[in-house]
Enzyme design. Structure first.
Site, PDB file in Angstrom:
ATOM      1  N   THR A 190     -10.869  -6.411  -5.762  1.00  0.00           N
ATOM      2  CA  THR A 190     -11.226  -6.200  -4.473  1.00  0.00           C
ATOM      3  C   THR A 190     -11.873  -7.290  -3.777  1.00  0.00           C
ATOM      4  O   THR A 190     -12.848  -7.890  -4.625  1.00  0.00           O
ATOM      5  CB  THR A 190     -12.006  -4.776  -4.579  1.00  0.00           C
ATOM      6  OG1 THR A 190     -12.750  -4.914  -3.327  1.00  0.00           O
ATOM      7  CG2 THR A 190     -13.037  -4.837  -5.575  1.00  0.00           C
ATOM      8  N   MET A 195      -8.372 -15.258   6.654  1.00  0.00           N
ATOM      9  CA  MET A 195      -8.332 -16.688   5.887  1.00  0.00           C
ATOM     10  C   MET A 195      -9.318 -16.598   4.596  1.00  0.00           C
ATOM     11  O   MET A 195      -9.081 -17.559   3.732  1.00  0.00           O
ATOM     12  CB  MET A 195      -8.871 -17.645   7.015  1.00  0.00           C
ATOM     13  CG  MET A 195      -8.036 -17.650   7.977  1.00  0.00           C
ATOM     14  SD  MET A 195      -8.759 -18.794   9.439  1.00  0.00           S
ATOM     15  CE  MET A 195      -8.786 -20.049   8.629  1.00  0.00           C
ATOM     16  N   ILE A 196     -10.182 -15.876   4.502  1.00  0.00           N
ATOM     17  CA  ILE A 196     -10.959 -15.731   3.242  1.00  0.00           C
ATOM     18  C   ILE A 196     -10.394 -15.085   2.075  1.00  0.00           C
ATOM     19  O   ILE A 196     -10.986 -15.255   0.954  1.00  0.00           O
ATOM     20  CB  ILE A 196     -12.422 -15.103   3.460  1.00  0.00           C
ATOM     21  CG1 ILE A 196     -12.405 -13.887   3.951  1.00  0.00           C
ATOM     22  CG2 ILE A 196     -13.074 -16.009   4.750  1.00  0.00           C
ATOM     23  CD1 ILE A 196     -13.858 -12.788   3.648  1.00  0.00           C
ATOM     24  N   ASP A 235     -13.773  -7.136  -1.338  1.00  0.00           N
ATOM     25  CA  ASP A 235     -15.022  -6.275  -0.735  1.00  0.00           C
ATOM     26  C   ASP A 235     -16.144  -6.223  -1.908  1.00  0.00           C
ATOM     27  O   ASP A 235     -17.357  -5.937  -1.277  1.00  0.00           O
ATOM     28  CB  ASP A 235     -14.676  -5.149  -0.281  1.00  0.00           C
ATOM     29  CG  ASP A 235     -13.908  -5.041   0.911  1.00  0.00           C
ATOM     30  OD1 ASP A 235     -13.468  -6.161   1.523  1.00  0.00           O
ATOM     31  OD2 ASP A 235     -13.501  -3.874   1.474  1.00  0.00           O
ATOM     32  N   ARG A 265     -14.998  -3.261   4.334  1.00  0.00           N
ATOM     33  CA  ARG A 265     -14.696  -2.003   4.709  1.00  0.00           C
ATOM     34  C   ARG A 265     -15.774  -1.119   4.830  1.00  0.00           C
ATOM     35  O   ARG A 265     -16.645  -0.477   5.827  1.00  0.00           O
ATOM     36  CB  ARG A 265     -13.646  -1.184   3.918  1.00  0.00           C
ATOM     37  CG  ARG A 265     -12.307  -1.166   4.817  1.00  0.00           C
ATOM     38  CD  ARG A 265     -11.255  -0.176   3.975  1.00  0.00           C
ATOM     39  NE  ARG A 265     -10.073  -0.633   4.282  1.00  0.00           N
ATOM     40  CZ  ARG A 265      -8.981  -0.998   3.210  1.00  0.00           C
ATOM     41  NH1 ARG A 265      -9.406  -0.407   2.174  1.00  0.00           N
ATOM     42  NH2 ARG A 265      -7.897  -1.110   3.658  1.00  0.00           N
ATOM     43  N   ARG A 314       0.907  -0.966   0.011  1.00  0.00           N
ATOM     44  CA  ARG A 314       0.049   0.044  -0.133  1.00  0.00           C
ATOM     45  C   ARG A 314       0.849   1.265  -0.108  1.00  0.00           C
ATOM     46  O   ARG A 314       2.027   1.064   0.591  1.00  0.00           O
ATOM     47  CB  ARG A 314      -0.966   0.095   1.078  1.00  0.00           C
ATOM     48  CG  ARG A 314      -1.878  -1.176   1.205  1.00  0.00           C
ATOM     49  CD  ARG A 314      -3.072  -0.860   2.282  1.00  0.00           C
ATOM     50  NE  ARG A 314      -3.615  -2.288   2.372  1.00  0.00           N
ATOM     51  CZ  ARG A 314      -4.915  -2.476   1.670  1.00  0.00           C
ATOM     52  NH1 ARG A 314      -5.119  -1.707   0.875  1.00  0.00           N
ATOM     53  NH2 ARG A 314      -5.615  -3.805   2.043  1.00  0.00           N
TER      54      ARG A 314
HETATM   55  N1  LIG Z   1      -5.908   8.344  -5.221  1.00  0.00           N
HETATM   56  C1  LIG Z   1      -4.923   7.805  -5.470  1.00  0.00           C
HETATM   57  N2  LIG Z   1      -3.967   8.127  -6.505  1.00  0.00           N
HETATM   58  C2  LIG Z   1      -2.914   7.335  -6.739  1.00  0.00           C
HETATM   59  N3  LIG Z   1      -2.646   6.232  -6.189  1.00  0.00           N
HETATM   60  C3  LIG Z   1      -3.282   5.959  -5.264  1.00  0.00           C
HETATM   61  C4  LIG Z   1      -4.654   6.420  -5.106  1.00  0.00           C
HETATM   62  N4  LIG Z   1      -5.162   5.830  -4.075  1.00  0.00           N
HETATM   63  C5  LIG Z   1      -4.410   4.488  -3.785  1.00  0.00           C
HETATM   64  N5  LIG Z   1      -3.452   4.716  -4.716  1.00  0.00           N
HETATM   65  C6  LIG Z   1      -2.216   3.736  -4.700  1.00  0.00           C
HETATM   66  O1  LIG Z   1      -2.697   2.527  -4.948  1.00  0.00           O
HETATM   67  C7  LIG Z   1      -2.127   1.461  -4.194  1.00  0.00           C
HETATM   68  C8  LIG Z   1      -3.319   0.682  -3.763  1.00  0.00           C
HETATM   69  O2  LIG Z   1      -4.214   1.166  -2.918  1.00  0.00           O
HETATM   70  P1  LIG Z   1      -5.112   0.925  -1.666  1.00  0.00           P
HETATM   71  O3  LIG Z   1      -3.998   0.366  -0.788  1.00  0.00           O
HETATM   72  O4  LIG Z   1      -6.020   1.781  -1.318  1.00  0.00           O
HETATM   73  O5  LIG Z   1      -5.496  -0.590  -2.277  1.00  0.00           O
HETATM   74  P2  LIG Z   1      -6.867  -0.574  -3.272  1.00  0.00           P
HETATM   75  O6  LIG Z   1      -6.162  -0.610  -4.750  1.00  0.00           O
HETATM   76  O7  LIG Z   1      -7.910   0.174  -3.186  1.00  0.00           O
HETATM   77  O8  LIG Z   1      -7.156  -2.267  -3.026  1.00  0.00           O
HETATM   78  P3  LIG Z   1      -8.117  -2.812  -1.736  1.00  0.00           P
HETATM   79  O9  LIG Z   1      -8.600  -1.815  -1.029  1.00  0.00           O
HETATM   80  O10 LIG Z   1      -8.938  -3.693  -2.391  1.00  0.00           O
HETATM   81  O11 LIG Z   1      -7.121  -3.437  -0.747  1.00  0.00           O
HETATM   82  C9  LIG Z   1      -1.415   2.025  -3.435  1.00  0.00           C
HETATM   83  O12 LIG Z   1       0.237   1.863  -3.750  1.00  0.00           O
HETATM   84  C10 LIG Z   1      -1.447   3.545  -3.410  1.00  0.00           C
HETATM   85  O13 LIG Z   1      -0.610   4.431  -3.010  1.00  0.00           O
HETATM   86  O1  LIG Z   2      -4.884  -5.440   6.729  1.00  0.00           O
HETATM   87  P1  LIG Z   2      -4.832  -5.021   5.130  1.00  0.00           P
HETATM   88  O2  LIG Z   2      -3.967  -5.811   4.247  1.00  0.00           O
HETATM   89  O3  LIG Z   2      -4.281  -3.752   4.984  1.00  0.00           O
HETATM   90  O4  LIG Z   2      -6.145  -5.353   4.333  1.00  0.00           O
HETATM   91  C1  LIG Z   2      -7.296  -4.971   5.071  1.00  0.00           C
HETATM   92  C2  LIG Z   2      -8.318  -4.494   4.236  1.00  0.00           C
HETATM   93  O5  LIG Z   2      -8.171  -4.840   2.891  1.00  0.00           O
HETATM   94  C3  LIG Z   2      -9.303  -5.345   2.397  1.00  0.00           C
HETATM   95  O6  LIG Z   2      -9.546  -6.649   2.122  1.00  0.00           O
HETATM   96  C4  LIG Z   2      -9.790  -4.670   1.000  1.00  0.00           C
HETATM   97  O7  LIG Z   2      -8.753  -5.256   0.079  1.00  0.00           O
HETATM   98  C5  LIG Z   2     -10.664  -4.622   3.264  1.00  0.00           C
HETATM   99  O8  LIG Z   2     -11.802  -5.617   3.556  1.00  0.00           O
HETATM  100  C6  LIG Z   2      -9.569  -4.706   4.782  1.00  0.00           C
HETATM  101  O9  LIG Z   2     -10.139  -3.652   5.539  1.00  0.00           O
HETATM  102 MG   LIG Z   3      -9.466   0.290  -1.713  1.00  0.00          MG
END
Ligand SMILES: Nc1ncnc2c1ncn2[C@@H]1O[C@H](COP(=O)(O)OP(=O)(O)OP(=O)(O)O)[C@@H](O)[C@H]1O
Ligand SMILES: O=P(O)(O)OC[C@H]1O[C@](O)(CO)[C@@H](O)[C@@H]1O
Ligand SMILES: [Mg+2]
Length: 522
Positions: A277, A436-437, A279, A324, A223
């Site tokens: 995702t 786990m899921i 979720d 979430r 992240r």
């Molecule tokens: N608004 C944004 N603009 C550019 N990059 C972003 C933005 N939001 C998130 N990112 C980048 O995208 C990557 C993943 O973002 P995030 O951790 O929110 O997970 P996600 O892709 O939403 O997946 P999930 O929420 O399902 O785990 C990170 O490297 C983060 O820096």
């Molecule tokens: O603990 P981590 O790896 O940041 O991820 C937890 C979050 O990621 C998600 O699985 C979304 O990818 C959410 O449901 C949960 O809150």
């Molecule tokens: Mg997300």
């Protein structure tokens, strides 16, 4: 309305290079309309050929369908299109798609998707409803804009885990190699920051052959760390011309920024997003990959809770599941199981005390059945908990709010209530299968779904689309503008029949006063 013939001419020129636009847009038939409400957006309105067509398209900015008031409702047709490399590289040469030479495809009736095929966003319509929003159908095109031997592709995975990520990686690699003969494929390790802080990993069909049997991501993830300039510098430096980005809403927003920068620098780079995702909170698409697997795995936790509480007196099982802001996993796991008595999700605020509250429901269920199972999504009741505990507003590296832990809080509140205010001694069994899921390999149907997603992305990139994402819309795979899937999350609609089905199957309180229900419905 501002009608400008010079803008018309320049637009028809721009669109001339676009295969789809060519067939639809004839310069004589064009009128350029500027919406008063959206002055920066361009709407192409075609009049000459029946049925008249409303064609909405603009580069980079979020696309919002524009309705034209002098158009009869049932004729309007909106295409929310995705960008193409020829929009900013008009002289890009094209080549015949090598897929037609592949033996496996030689007997396919229509090897290529017609450039005029579109997928309707709404399929349940009435005789007089507008034709509505459409997306470009995904699939192989007759012409490609890359010579296979000149492709250098890369794949990156970002955000949380999800069953099926490895299948998508595998199928991008195998699809590129087997369908197009592309061999130069790099894995970017550990998410966006891997572009500029890690070495790449060479991906071959041999290397990825068995990874679909594993959970997690073969390329690792992270992240935070999205730095558009550094990422695109790196893409340029490494000579990468196809970028496959697997991730959730945050990742797709990052992909949109990468595409914008690619366009600004006029690079021949196809940027393809594959939405991920657990979720299921991504808008427009039917559902996200790995979701079915996660729901299936959640059954095991729910079943364990049911077995436990069924074996003791006044047993209360609580199972906390991911979600979430969207309670889809909890809702579908509940509906599938039939052993759940109450499902709490972020979209439906609940309360504990008083008439119609959770305590009253628990007491009633214990009296009637001797036990009950509650499924709670991790994002449920956040405001309620925050009002009771001193919460620090913490965020993860991507800026996502860290949630307060609803599972232990709820277990404690219930135990406390029944100890203090009721004569019933309850037997609490709390199960938290959170990771786990999602840390498991995808099931059979998700594996097939992942294959289609990966292949759609490969076909789209080879066909020269860039800055798009892929996904099924009403069961048909389509190319979607990235902004369309990130502008708002997909959430459970309490006014939809699915939530009503759940309420009926659990018999739980709706936690909504009836006058509020009426207002929401209206
Ligand atoms: N608004 C944004 N603009 C550019 N990059 C972003 C933005 N939001 C998130 N990112 C980048 O995208 C990557 C993943 O973002 P995030 O951790 O929110 O997970 P996600 O892709 O939403 O997946 P999930 O929420 O399902 O785990 C990170 O490297 C983060 O820096
Ligand atoms: O603990 P981590 O790896 O940041 O991820 C937890 C979050 O990621 C998600 O699985 C979304 O990818 C959410 O449901 C949960 O809150
Ligand atoms: Mg997300």
């Amino acid at each position: 309305m501002d009608l400008s013939s010079s803008s018309c001419a320049s637009l028809s020129k721009t669109y001339h290079h676009h295969p789809f636009s060519l067939s639809l847009l004839h310069p004589n038939s064009l009128q350029l309309l500027r919406s008063h409400h959206l002055p920066h957006r361009r709407t192409l309105f075609l009049r000459n050929s029946p049925p008249p067509l409303l064609f909405s398209r603009q580069n980079n900015l979020p696309l919002t369908p524009v309705r034209v008031s002098n158009q009869s409702q049932n004729d309007s047709f909106v295409l929310e299109d995705v960008p193409h490399l020829t929009n900013f590289l008009p002289d890009l040469p094209s080549y015949p798609n090598p897929l037609q030479e592949r033996q496996a495809y030689s007997i396919v009736k229509n090897t290529f998707v017609s450039p005029e095929d579109v997928v309707a966003q709404t399929i349940v319509i009435q005789k007089d409803s507008p034709r509505g929003i459409h997306f470009r159908r995904a699939g192989p095109r007759e012409k490609v804009y890359f010579k296979p031997e000149e492709v250098r592709a890369c794949i990156v995975t970002c955000g949380g885990l999800c069953p099926g990520i490895n299948t998508v990686i595998r199928e991008i690699v195998c699809g590129l190699k087997n369908m197009y003969g592309v061999e130069d494929i790099l894995g970017i390790e550990e998410g966006y920051k891997g572009f500029y802080s890690k070495n790449t990993k060479r991906l071959t069909t041999k290397v990825v052959n068995d990874i679909h049997k594993l959970g997690g991501t073969f390329l690792r993830t992270s992240r935070g760390g999205h730095d558009t300039q550094k990422i695109v510098d790196n893409i340029e430096d490494r000579g990468i011309n196809q970028v496959y980005i697997i991730g959730g809403d945050g990742t797709q927003k990052g992909a949109a920024l990468i595409y914008e920068e690619v366009e600004k620098r006029r690079l021949q780079v196809a940027v393809a997003g594959i939405p991920k995702t657990i979720d299921n909170d991504i808008a427009v698409i039917d559902k996200s990959f790995g979701f079915d697997t996660a729901v299936e795995e959640a059954q095991r936790a729910i079943n364990a809770a049911h077995v436990e509480v069924n074996s003791v007196e006044n047993g209360i099982g609580i199972v906390k599941l991911m979600g979430r802001y969207s309670g889809f996993i909890a809702m579908y796991a509940t509906l599938a199981s039939r052993d759940v008595d109450c499902c709490l999700i972020p979209e439906s605020p609940f309360y504990l005390e008083g008439r119609g509250g959770l305590f009253e429901f628990i007491e009633q269920s214990l009296k009637e059945n001797g036990h009950l199972v509650i499924v709670v999504a991790e994002g449920a009741g956040q405001e309620y908990i925050a009002s009771e505990v001193h919460a620090v507003n913490e965020k993860d590296a991507s800026g996502n709010k860290l949630l307060l832990d609803v599972g232990p809080w709820l277990s404690h509140k219930i135990k406390d209530h029944f100890t203090k205010f009721s004569k019933m001694a309850v037997n609490m069994k709390y199960i938290d299968p959170t990771y786990m899921i999602r840390a498991i390999p995808s099931n059979a149907s998700d594996n097939i779904y992942c294959t289609l997603l990966a292949h759609s992305a490969v076909h789209g990139a080879m066909a020269g689309y860039s800055g798009f994402t892929v996904g099924p819309v009403n069961s048909r795979h389509a190319y979607l503008p990235i902004a369309r899937v990130t502008e708002r999350p997909n959430t459970v609609k309490l006014t939809d029949r699915m939530w009503a089905r759940l309420l009926e199957s659990t018999n739980q309180p709706s936690f909504v006063a009836s006058d509020q229900q009426r207002v929401d419905k209206e």
